[in-house]
Design a protein around this motif. Structure first.
Motif, PDB file in Angstrom:
ATOM      1  N   HIS A  14       0.835  -1.201   0.000  1.00  0.00           N
ATOM      2  CA  HIS A  14       0.000   0.000   0.000  1.00  0.00           C
ATOM      3  C   HIS A  14       0.878   1.263   0.000  1.00  0.00           C
ATOM      4  O   HIS A  14       0.591   2.236  -0.704  1.00  0.00           O
ATOM      5  N   ALA A  15       1.951   1.209   0.812  1.00  0.00           N
ATOM      6  CA  ALA A  15       2.837   2.375   0.864  1.00  0.00           C
ATOM      7  C   ALA A  15       3.510   2.608  -0.477  1.00  0.00           C
ATOM      8  O   ALA A  15       3.639   3.739  -0.943  1.00  0.00           O
ATOM      9  N   ARG A  16       3.973   1.530  -1.129  1.00  0.00           N
ATOM     10  CA  ARG A  16       4.615   1.688  -2.435  1.00  0.00           C
ATOM     11  C   ARG A  16       3.629   2.202  -3.468  1.00  0.00           C
ATOM     12  O   ARG A  16       3.954   3.023  -4.312  1.00  0.00           O
ATOM     13  N   SER A  17       2.372   1.698  -3.394  1.00  0.00           N
ATOM     14  CA  SER A  17       1.356   2.166  -4.331  1.00  0.00           C
ATOM     15  C   SER A  17       1.068   3.636  -4.125  1.00  0.00           C
ATOM     16  O   SER A  17       0.952   4.412  -5.075  1.00  0.00           O
ATOM     17  N   ALA A  18       0.961   4.055  -2.851  1.00  0.00           N
ATOM     18  CA  ALA A  18       0.702   5.473  -2.583  1.00  0.00           C
ATOM     19  C   ALA A  18       1.861   6.331  -3.030  1.00  0.00           C
ATOM     20  O   ALA A  18       1.695   7.417  -3.585  1.00  0.00           O
ATOM     21  N   GLY A  19       3.110   5.834  -2.815  1.00  0.00           N
ATOM     22  CA  GLY A  19       4.271   6.602  -3.245  1.00  0.00           C
ATOM     23  C   GLY A  19       4.326   6.722  -4.752  1.00  0.00           C
ATOM     24  O   GLY A  19       4.656   7.760  -5.301  1.00  0.00           O
ATOM     25  N   ALA A  20       3.986   5.621  -5.447  1.00  0.00           N
ATOM     26  CA  ALA A  20       3.991   5.667  -6.908  1.00  0.00           C
ATOM     27  C   ALA A  20       2.960   6.634  -7.424  1.00  0.00           C
ATOM     28  O   ALA A  20       3.174   7.383  -8.378  1.00  0.00           O
ATOM     29  N   GLN A  21       1.762   6.673  -6.771  1.00  0.00           N
ATOM     30  CA  GLN A  21       0.742   7.607  -7.212  1.00  0.00           C
ATOM     31  C   GLN A  21       1.184   9.035  -6.980  1.00  0.00           C
ATOM     32  O   GLN A  21       0.933   9.925  -7.792  1.00  0.00           O
ATOM     33  N   GLY A  22       1.880   9.277  -5.865  1.00  0.00           N
ATOM     34  CA  GLY A  22       2.331  10.637  -5.609  1.00  0.00           C
ATOM     35  C   GLY A  22       3.410  11.074  -6.567  1.00  0.00           C
ATOM     36  O   GLY A  22       3.628  12.254  -6.771  1.00  0.00           O
ATOM     37  N   ALA A  23       4.147  10.102  -7.153  1.00  0.00           N
ATOM     38  CA  ALA A  23       5.226  10.434  -8.070  1.00  0.00           C
ATOM     39  C   ALA A  23       4.759  10.560  -9.510  1.00  0.00           C
ATOM     40  O   ALA A  23       5.563  10.792 -10.394  1.00  0.00           O
ATOM     41  N   LEU A  24       3.477  10.385  -9.762  1.00  0.00           N
ATOM     42  CA  LEU A  24       2.982  10.479 -11.120  1.00  0.00           C
ATOM     43  C   LEU A  24       3.211  11.888 -11.669  1.00  0.00           C
ATOM     44  O   LEU A  24       2.957  12.875 -10.991  1.00  0.00           O
ATOM     45  N   PRO A  25       3.698  11.999 -12.916  1.00  0.00           N
ATOM     46  CA  PRO A  25       3.899  13.324 -13.492  1.00  0.00           C
ATOM     47  C   PRO A  25       2.567  13.991 -13.820  1.00  0.00           C
ATOM     48  O   PRO A  25       1.543  13.318 -13.989  1.00  0.00           O
ATOM     49  N   GLU A  26       2.614  15.304 -13.920  1.00  0.00           N
ATOM     50  CA  GLU A  26       1.414  16.036 -14.290  1.00  0.00           C
ATOM     51  C   GLU A  26       1.048  15.762 -15.746  1.00  0.00           C
ATOM     52  O   GLU A  26       1.918  15.625 -16.601  1.00  0.00           O
ATOM     53  N   ALA A  27      -0.236  15.667 -15.997  1.00  0.00           N
ATOM     54  CA  ALA A  27      -0.715  15.558 -17.370  1.00  0.00           C
ATOM     55  C   ALA A  27      -0.763  16.960 -17.968  1.00  0.00           C
ATOM     56  O   ALA A  27      -1.378  17.867 -17.400  1.00  0.00           O
ATOM     57  N   ARG A  28      -0.090  17.155 -19.089  1.00  0.00           N
ATOM     58  CA  ARG A  28      -0.037  18.457 -19.735  1.00  0.00           C
ATOM     59  C   ARG A  28      -0.436  18.302 -21.199  1.00  0.00           C
ATOM     60  O   ARG A  28       0.035  17.396 -21.898  1.00  0.00           O
ATOM     61  N   VAL A  29      -1.295  19.205 -21.645  1.00  0.00           N
ATOM     62  CA  VAL A  29      -1.746  19.224 -23.030  1.00  0.00           C
ATOM     63  C   VAL A  29      -1.566  20.636 -23.567  1.00  0.00           C
ATOM     64  O   VAL A  29      -2.049  21.602 -22.960  1.00  0.00           O
ATOM     65  N   ARG A  30      -0.846  20.754 -24.674  1.00  0.00           N
ATOM     66  CA  ARG A  30      -0.639  22.048 -25.315  1.00  0.00           C
ATOM     67  C   ARG A  30      -0.976  21.920 -26.790  1.00  0.00           C
ATOM     68  O   ARG A  30      -0.514  21.007 -27.472  1.00  0.00           O
ATOM     69  N   MET A  31      -1.829  22.835 -27.272  1.00  0.00           N
ATOM     70  CA  MET A  31      -2.243  22.801 -28.671  1.00  0.00           C
ATOM     71  C   MET A  31      -2.189  24.209 -29.250  1.00  0.00           C
ATOM     72  O   MET A  31      -2.533  25.184 -28.575  1.00  0.00           O
ATOM     73  N   ARG A  32      -1.721  24.309 -30.479  1.00  0.00           N
ATOM     74  CA  ARG A  32      -1.670  25.601 -31.160  1.00  0.00           C
ATOM     75  C   ARG A  32      -2.165  25.433 -32.585  1.00  0.00           C
ATOM     76  O   ARG A  32      -1.766  24.492 -33.296  1.00  0.00           O
ATOM     77  N   LEU A  33      -3.029  26.342 -33.003  1.00  0.00           N
ATOM     78  CA  LEU A  33      -3.544  26.384 -34.367  1.00  0.00           C
ATOM     79  C   LEU A  33      -3.152  27.712 -34.993  1.00  0.00           C
ATOM     80  O   LEU A  33      -3.329  28.767 -34.378  1.00  0.00           O
ATOM     81  N   ASP A  34      -2.623  27.667 -36.204  1.00  0.00           N
ATOM     82  CA  ASP A  34      -2.222  28.877 -36.929  1.00  0.00           C
ATOM     83  C   ASP A  34      -2.908  28.896 -38.291  1.00  0.00           C
ATOM     84  O   ASP A  34      -3.012  27.858 -38.960  1.00  0.00           O
ATOM     85  N   ALA A  35      -3.348  30.077 -38.688  1.00  0.00           N
ATOM     86  CA  ALA A  35      -3.877  30.300 -40.034  1.00  0.00           C
ATOM     87  C   ALA A  35      -3.079  31.440 -40.650  1.00  0.00           C
ATOM     88  O   ALA A  35      -2.959  32.515 -40.055  1.00  0.00           O
ATOM     89  N   LEU A  36      -2.482  31.211 -41.823  1.00  0.00           N
ATOM     90  CA  LEU A  36      -1.633  32.196 -42.462  1.00  0.00           C
ATOM     91  C   LEU A  36      -2.083  32.432 -43.891  1.00  0.00           C
ATOM     92  O   LEU A  36      -2.475  31.500 -44.601  1.00  0.00           O
ATOM     93  N   PHE A  37      -2.025  33.682 -44.302  1.00  0.00           N
ATOM     94  CA  PHE A  37      -2.254  34.029 -45.698  1.00  0.00           C
ATOM     95  C   PHE A  37      -1.019  34.765 -46.185  1.00  0.00           C
ATOM     96  O   PHE A  37      -0.633  35.783 -45.613  1.00  0.00           O
ATOM     97  N   ARG A  38      -0.397  34.254 -47.223  1.00  0.00           N
ATOM     98  CA  ARG A  38       0.865  34.800 -47.704  1.00  0.00           C
ATOM     99  C   ARG A  38       0.764  35.166 -49.170  1.00  0.00           C
ATOM    100  O   ARG A  38       0.232  34.389 -49.971  1.00  0.00           O
ATOM    101  N   GLY A  39       1.266  36.331 -49.510  1.00  0.00           N
ATOM    102  CA  GLY A  39       1.363  36.745 -50.898  1.00  0.00           C
ATOM    103  C   GLY A  39       2.820  36.704 -51.319  1.00  0.00           C
ATOM    104  O   GLY A  39       3.625  37.492 -50.839  1.00  0.00           O
ATOM    105  N   VAL A  40       3.160  35.787 -52.212  1.00  0.00           N
ATOM    106  CA  VAL A  40       4.553  35.611 -52.602  1.00  0.00           C
ATOM    107  C   VAL A  40       4.603  34.992 -53.997  1.00  0.00           C
ATOM    108  O   VAL A  40       3.813  34.102 -54.316  1.00  0.00           O
TER     109      VAL A  40
END
Length: 440
Positions: A14-40
């Motif tokens: 139980h102690a090892r399970s609790a320690g493992a849960q406490g050591a879990l990394p944070e879940a991170r989600v990053r998303m970026r959307l770009d719209a570009l109009f170029r005259g070339v």
């Protein structure tokens, strides 16, 4: 007694399970959307419409108005820290429809996911593999990784690809026919002391192993003020050195770093055996370099580097050519990084045609939100600024937040190149960024 041991064992689990849960990394989600109009404009090599003259240089400009959309997604720490996913993709449509056969384009730069379980992990999809042949390679495939203390091992198999990153519609490069690649890597690392990695990669096409790359990378810090790095890439198919480098950095003073290095490249050994370019003689390149980096404060940094170069064609009767390069860059910024300026200059001479490049760039943040940027560059050879080979580039950009995760920006470029005496380009882009983190 048995009951006491059972209770003790359950408590330990139980102690090892609790320690493992406490050591879990944070879940991170990053998303970026770009719209570009170029005259070339887009330049096409042609002589079909009328007899081309030397003044036209056989080039014809066609109008392009590409609308480009880009998407980037990075997610880590998912499913109790065991899963991560990455995506980078783009698509473009030519609103001018200058070429009905190529009015749309798009590609996936990366699209892969990895799952972990204990010391093991498996990835699947399109990703960039940094080890193997010099410069790494993009692969559509699958890989397995394992870690045990300071050691790590991985293996992959798949199909090599060449993702396109351009924003203009049109034909894009890629591998045709059946191709395949496989490889493995073994590494050892002691953080802050030393690291070594050895890898082997084969790349096949049309039943021929065009690339057999055996690579070795190592780094060491024998002293707090000394850092050593080296790499060696062997062409196992042709038995020879395709690329090698060795660098030393000495942190002489708190604000001064001295560097020295050597590099060797044999371009013919970097090409697949099935490539027609591999039969042509190419220069073997050797370089010895020295550098100084001075950073008296967080706001000011100066770097100067000089190198001597030797170019030789194997089997050729002519003597080796000698060249050199000298580069310098000065960067000044405010304490809050709201204002930054960089000035750089380089002089390069490969023994055939010397070239001087000067670049100036500045960034200002107004009111903590509005970002203004200016950039200018000039490339000129010894024939002088009036030479048709002289190139110049200027850009002005502005970006402003619209509220929330939205930002709007625009830029205008002025270009002079060997293909165009004067050219004006414009770009407008909008971006939306989402980022969230927390415990799974």
């Amino acid at each position: 007694m048995r009951r006491a041991l059972t209770l003790a064992l359950l408590g330990l689990l139980h102690a090892r399970s609790a320690g493992a849960q406490g050591a879990l990394p944070e879940a991170r989600v990053r998303m970026r959307l770009d719209a570009l109009f170029r005259g070339v404009p887009r330049y096409v090599l042609t002589a079909s419409e009328r007899q081309a003259t030397a003044d036209e240089r056989y080039w014809r400009a066609t109008a392009l108005a590409p609308w480009v959309s880009r998407a980037v997604l990075d997610a880590s720490g998912l499913y109790r820290g065991r899963v991560e996913a990455h995506l980078s993709a783009w698509g473009a449509v030519d609103l001018a429809v200058s070429d009905p056969g190529h009015f749309a384009a798009g590609d996936l730069a990366v699209a892969w996911a990895r799952g972990r379980e204990g010391p093991w992990s498996v990835w699947l999809g399109r990703r960039f593999v940094p080890w193997g042949p010099p410069g790494g390679l993009h692969v559509d495939g699958v890989g397995v990784e394992a870690r045990a203390g300071a050691f790590e091992a991985e293996a992959m198999v798949g199909r090599p690809v060449t993702p396109a990153y351009g924003g203009a519609a049109g034909a894009q490069p890629g591998f045709d026919g059946v191709t395949a690649t496989s490889g493995a890597r073994l590494g050892w690392a002691s953080p802050g002391r030393a690291a070594v990695s050895v890898s082997y990669v084969e790349r096949w096409a049309r039943g021929v192993a065009g690339v057999r790359a055996l690579s070795l990378d190592a780094s060491a810090s024998p002293h707090a003020k000394l850092e050593l790095r080296g790499s060696l890439a062997l062409d196992a198919a042709g038995v020879g050195v395709s690329q090698a480098s060795a660098d030393l950095e000495w942190f002489a003073l708190r604000a001064l770093t001295v560097g020295a290095g050597y590099g060797h490249v044999d371009p013919s050994r970097l090409l697949p055996r099935w490539s027609i370019l591999s039969v042509f003689a190419t220069d073997v390149f050797d370089e010895a370099r020295l550098s100084l980096a001075w950073r008296p404060s967080r706001a000011v940094s100066l770097r100067v580097e000089g190198a001597g170069q030797r170019y030789a064609t194997p089997g050729a009767e002519e003597a080796a050519r000698w060249g050199h390069r000298v580069e310098g860059a000065l960067r000044v910024s405010s304490s809050d990084r709201a204002r930054q300026c960089t000035v750089s200059a380089s002089r390069r001479d490969d023994g055939v045609r010397p070239l001087t490049v000067i670049r100036v760039a500045g960034l200002w943040t107004v009111g903590g939100a509005l970002a203004l940027a200016l950039e200018a560059a000039l490339a000129v050879d010894d024939d002088g600024p009036s030479s048709p080979r002289t190139s110049a580039y200027t850009r002005g950009s502005v970006e402003v937040p619209l509220g929330g995760a939205w930002r709007l920006g625009a830029s205008v470029d002025g270009v002079r190149s060997p293909l165009a005496v004067a050219e004006l380009r414009g770009l407008v882009h909008a971006s939306w960024t989402f980022e969230r983190g927390g415990r799974p």
